[in-house]
Design a protein around this motif. Structure first.
Motif, PDB file in Angstrom:
ATOM      1  N   ARG A  26      20.614  41.222  44.849  1.00 21.27           N
ATOM      2  CA  ARG A  26      20.536  42.011  43.621  1.00 21.27           C
ATOM      3  C   ARG A  26      19.263  41.688  42.849  1.00 21.27           C
ATOM      4  N   GLU A  27      18.921  40.412  42.763  1.00 21.99           N
ATOM      5  CA  GLU A  27      17.692  40.025  42.064  1.00 21.99           C
ATOM      6  C   GLU A  27      16.459  40.564  42.780  1.00 21.99           C
ATOM      7  N   ALA A  28      16.468  40.505  44.113  1.00 21.23           N
ATOM      8  CA  ALA A  28      15.333  41.032  44.865  1.00 21.23           C
ATOM      9  C   ALA A  28      15.181  42.529  44.637  1.00 21.23           C
ATOM     10  N   GLU A  29      16.299  43.244  44.594  1.00 24.76           N
ATOM     11  CA  GLU A  29      16.231  44.688  44.375  1.00 24.76           C
ATOM     12  C   GLU A  29      15.720  45.010  42.980  1.00 24.76           C
ATOM     13  N   GLU A  30      16.202  44.281  41.972  1.00 20.42           N
ATOM     14  CA  GLU A  30      15.744  44.525  40.603  1.00 20.42           C
ATOM     15  C   GLU A  30      14.269  44.167  40.445  1.00 20.42           C
ATOM     16  N   ALA A  31      13.848  43.066  41.060  1.00 23.42           N
ATOM     17  CA  ALA A  31      12.437  42.689  40.990  1.00 23.42           C
ATOM     18  C   ALA A  31      11.564  43.725  41.693  1.00 23.42           C
ATOM     19  N   GLN A  32      12.039  44.240  42.802  1.00 23.15           N
ATOM     20  CA  GLN A  32      11.287  45.264  43.522  1.00 23.15           C
ATOM     21  C   GLN A  32      11.111  46.506  42.665  1.00 23.15           C
ATOM     22  N   GLU A  33      12.168  46.951  42.015  1.00 25.35           N
ATOM     23  CA  GLU A  33      12.070  48.138  41.172  1.00 25.35           C
ATOM     24  C   GLU A  33      11.130  47.899  39.996  1.00 25.35           C
ATOM     25  N   ALA A  34      11.134  46.679  39.460  1.00 25.98           N
ATOM     26  CA  ALA A  34      10.240  46.373  38.343  1.00 25.98           C
ATOM     27  C   ALA A  34       8.776  46.438  38.771  1.00 25.98           C
ATOM     28  N   ILE A  35       8.448  45.870  39.922  1.00 26.48           N
ATOM     29  CA  ILE A  35       7.046  45.894  40.366  1.00 26.48           C
ATOM     30  C   ILE A  35       6.641  47.309  40.765  1.00 26.48           C
ATOM     31  N   LYS A  36       7.569  48.084  41.298  1.00 27.58           N
ATOM     32  CA  LYS A  36       7.252  49.479  41.583  1.00 27.58           C
ATOM     33  C   LYS A  36       6.918  50.234  40.288  1.00 27.58           C
ATOM     34  N   ASP A  51      10.827  43.508  32.650  1.00 29.89           N
ATOM     35  CA  ASP A  51      11.972  43.734  33.545  1.00 29.89           C
ATOM     36  C   ASP A  51      11.924  42.776  34.729  1.00 29.89           C
ATOM     37  N   LEU A  52      10.734  42.523  35.231  1.00 33.25           N
ATOM     38  CA  LEU A  52      10.597  41.572  36.332  1.00 33.25           C
ATOM     39  C   LEU A  52      11.032  40.177  35.901  1.00 33.25           C
ATOM     40  N   ALA A  53      10.599  39.762  34.717  1.00 32.10           N
ATOM     41  CA  ALA A  53      10.992  38.437  34.222  1.00 32.10           C
ATOM     42  C   ALA A  53      12.505  38.344  34.054  1.00 32.10           C
ATOM     43  N   THR A  54      13.116  39.415  33.584  1.00 30.52           N
ATOM     44  CA  THR A  54      14.574  39.419  33.439  1.00 30.52           C
ATOM     45  C   THR A  54      15.258  39.290  34.799  1.00 30.52           C
ATOM     46  N   ALA A  55      14.667  39.913  35.820  1.00 30.66           N
ATOM     47  CA  ALA A  55      15.283  39.889  37.149  1.00 30.66           C
ATOM     48  C   ALA A  55      15.235  38.516  37.790  1.00 30.66           C
ATOM     49  N   VAL A  56      14.149  37.760  37.587  1.00 26.93           N
ATOM     50  CA  VAL A  56      13.972  36.504  38.325  1.00 26.93           C
ATOM     51  C   VAL A  56      14.169  35.264  37.468  1.00 26.93           C
ATOM     52  N   SER A  57      14.290  35.406  36.160  1.00 27.55           N
ATOM     53  CA  SER A  57      14.380  34.235  35.290  1.00 27.55           C
ATOM     54  C   SER A  57      15.819  33.774  35.160  1.00 27.55           C
ATOM     55  N   ARG A  58      16.075  32.503  35.549  1.00 26.60           N
ATOM     56  CA  ARG A  58      17.410  31.912  35.421  1.00 26.60           C
ATOM     57  C   ARG A  58      17.265  30.408  35.257  1.00 26.60           C
TER      58      ARG A  58
END
Length: 724
Positions: A588-598, A683-690
């Motif tokens: 899920r994180e990879a998918e969200e990060a991918q959409e953010a960079i796109k 959005d990318l930071a939200t996807a990968v930041s934990r």
């Protein structure tokens, strides 16, 4: 993804019929090449020599069906020479395990490293390992070994001569690649009519660029229609995106949006017509309505501002596409000589390719490289399979290592899917051919003819699925053995058992020494982010100082970002099919990060569509934002790779400074694009930041979710979920 679900996907993939355009003429020409060497060898020599000739002609012919932009005759000759060399060296070392096993291991390792150059080189190199294992059993002296090697090379020469004498769709692959690029932009324009933020996959443009690289000899004979349209597709893509975007282009509703849809629909029709013209080499017609829609009336045009600029630019570019659609060039018309200062993508010749290959192989000589690990597996499995086969109480034991070598690939899914497909195809092909052998009785000429027919069917079904092509390949081998006088009762059951053993050995090798992509996802994501940051910074610098040098830097950065995106996409697709727990990034994180960079890439593309010319007014505020962009994305890439939370402090400061000084600067598109980029990075930071605790909990939840999905799929109570 669990092992059970992964294996289920493997079986489904291995037996799937792929939709592909059949090429019966190409298959017929290649089968004729096999017949031209089998017939004379049977008549003038013996079945053993005919088997060697068939091996060379069949393998060289199969190599020409791989996707490559080099002339097919060169591929056939190269495959024939490689097969002959492997055969002769194998015979010199045969007879003693102390000499043959080291040679086999080194040769198999080199064949595995050939994947560093590309899939075509890797597949052709694997066939040379197979020829070394088979033909060392045929000669009885050095003289006969030279004769067999020469006959094998003659098979490659025969295929090359047929390609030279009977060309079929010359430059056809290059035409298809260019037409696919134009058709992809046409499809993008249609999707933008309904979804102004629709994504675009740049893979067709990357493929077209790869096809556009030619050697000096190819540049002299390339059709003129293949020279310019690729750049046209590259320039139209950001323009249609800028026209459709409600933030920097046409308004969300009203007459402006209707006018934008009309232009996008006309653009799609013109680009499709140009694609048909290039693919078929004939002129194509465009409806009068689309031509009328491309007229921008100075007085009554409803689009204003950046949308009006995008519409005018689109009409200008589509005018060039209309010329292509209406003036299709026949496929046999040669291109005029290319001037020395012309912008031609140069592909190295075969001799100048040597240092390129050496550099590519050297880059992959590291323990964490999938290509290096594949080469190690290939060498170990080939030698181990040969040792196992030598101790089995059956003949033709070489089918064990041959099966392993031919099904193994650098990634998990392809290796397992091909092993399943090879076993299924072998069973079907052996059953079919065995029934015919029993019904017809011993007749070398008839079996030789059936072998040629089977080879032709195998070539024709080459792109519809490995299992279906392998079915006729197995029948081809049975007929060759029957031609040589081998009793089917001995060869057929052995072939099935040995194929099963070889496939199991290949699958076991990947389990013991894998090259999983799942742990590499953070690194691939980081590389993509850094490349996109450099591309966005290059776009901004083209606004800050519109010079030709900055435009050239922008082009280089764009190509680098596409390569990084392709590497990420390949790794992401492979990781979704692997039976491995997520490490560093959940699906899920990879998918969200991918959409953010796109989204980040799309914002840069929108700004690129309005990059000013060299004599335009500069935007000095863009320079500071470009420096902050490049610095923050480079640091964020390091943070993603090392599992730290990215930070955009410099970007925020630069954007606030820009907003304070940007009143009336005349750059609404670039400033709006900068805001979109900042939002995408957040959005990318939200996807990968934990936090560390969140990472542990997230990984556990991901594993629980995957198990629940697999259980639901198993008992039929829920839909199958892709990802893992």
């Amino acid at each position: 993804m669990t092992w059970l679900r992964a294996l289920r996907e493997v079986v489904r993939s291995g037996l799937t019929i792929e939709e592909a355009r059949l090429e019966p003429l190409l298959a017929l020409r290649t089968a004729v090449g096999v017949a031209l060497v089998i017939g004379p060898a049977l008549w003038l020599a013996s079945p053993a020599y005919a088997a060697s000739a068939a091996l060379g002609a069949y393998s060289a012919g199969a190599a020409t069906f791989q996707r490559t932009w080099r002339p097919r005759k060169v591929i056939a000759l190269g495959a024939g020479v490689g097969l002959a060399l492997g055969t002769f060296l194998g015979y010199l070392a045969a007879g003693r395990l102390a000499t043959f096993l080291p040679l086999l291991a080194v040769w198999a390792f080199a064949a595995g490293m050939a994947w560093a150059v590309g899939s075509t080189a890797g597949i052709v190199a694997a066939t040379t390992v197979g020829s070394m294992l088979v033909t060392v059993t045929l000669p009885t002296s050095i003289g006969q070994a030279l004769e067999h090697a020469g006959i094998i090379a003659l098979g490659g020469v025969a295929q090359a001569l047929l390609i030279l004498l009977f060309p079929i769709r010359r430059w056809g692959a290059h035409r298809d690649a260019l037409a696919d690029a134009l058709a992809a932009v046409a499809d993008y324009a249609r999707r933008l009519r309904h979804d102004p933020t629709a994504p675009f996959d740049p893979e067709p443009l990357m493929t077209a660029r790869d096809a556009a690289a030619v050697t000096p000899s190819q540049a002299r004979t390339r059709p003129s229609v293949l020279h310019g349209p690729r750049g046209l597709a590259e320039r139209i893509r950001p323009v249609v995106a800028a026209l459709a975007d409600p933030g920097v282009g046409a308004p969300p509703e009203g007459p402006g949006r209707d006018r934008a849809r009309e232009l996008l629909d006309a653009a799609a029709e013109v680009l499709d017509a140009a694609a048909r013209s290039i693919r078929r080499g004939t002129p194509a017609e465009v409806s009068p309505g689309s031509t009328d829609a491309l007229c921008v009336d100075e007085e009554h045009e409803v689009l204003e501002g950046p949308a009006r600029q995008a519409a005018e630019r689109l009409v200008e570019l589509l005018g060039e596409a209309l010329e292509i659609a209406r003036c299709g060039t026949p496929g046999r018309t040669p291109a005029p000589p290319v001037p020395e200062d012309a912008q031609v993508l140069v592909r190295p010749t075969m001799f100048r390719l040597v240092p390129v290959v050496v550099r590519a192989v050297r880059r992959e000589l590291r323990r964490d490289s999938p290509v290096f690990r594949h080469a190690v597996r290939l060498a170990a499995v080939a030698t181990l399979g040969y040792l196992i086969a030598a101790r089995l109480p059956v003949g033709h034991g070489y089918w064990v290592p041959i099966t392993s070598v031919m099904v193994m690939r650098p990634d998990f899914h392809q290796t397992y899917a091909r092993a399943v497909a090879r076993l299924a195809g072998t069973l079907a092909g052996v059953a079919l051919a065995t029934g015919m052998v029993r019904a017809l009785g011993p007749d070398a000429q008839v079996f030789g003819l059936l072998a040629v027919v089977s080879a032709g069917l195998s070539f024709m079904l080459n792109r519809t699925g490995y299992a279906y092509s392998q079915c006729f390949t197995a029948a081809y081998v049975v007929f060759l053995l029957g031609m040589g006088g081998q009793a089917w009762e001995q060869t057929v059951p052995e072939r099935v058992v040995l194929t099963l053993l070889g496939g199991a050995l290949a699958m076991l090798a990947y389990m013991v020494f894998p090259a999983w992509e799942t742990p590499r996802l953070p690194g691939r994501l980081a590389d993509w982010l850094a490349a996109e940051g450099r591309y966005a910074a290059a776009v901004l610098r083209s606004y800050a100082e519109p010079t030709r040098e900055h435009h050239a830097d922008l082009r280089r950065a764009l190509l680098a970002s596409r390569e990084a995106r392709a590497a990420w996409q390949e790794a992401y697709d492979r990781a979704r099919q692997e039976p491995v727990r997520p490490r560093g990034l959940t699906s899920r994180e990879a998918e969200e990060a991918q959409e953010a960079i796109k989204g980040f890439d799309r914002a840069a593309m929108l700004m690129e569509s309005h990059v000013p010319r060299a004599d335009s007014r500069p935007v000095p505020e863009a320079q500071r934002f470009a420096e902050a962009m490049e610095a923050d994305t480079a640091q964020a890439a390091v943070d993603v790779r090392e599992h730290r939370n990215p930070d955009w402090a410099r970007l925020e400061e630069a954007l606030h400074a820009w907003e304070g000084a940007a009143a009336g600067d005349g750059s609404p598109v670039v400033r709006r694009g900068a805001e979109l980029q900042k939002r995408a990075l957040e959005d990318l930071a939200t996807a990968v930041s934990r936090t560390p605790l969140e990472r542990d909990v997230g990984s556990a939840r991901e594993e629980q979710r995957v198990r629940a999905a697999a259980a639901a799929e198993g008992d039929g109570s829920g839909p199958a979920h892709r990802g893992g």
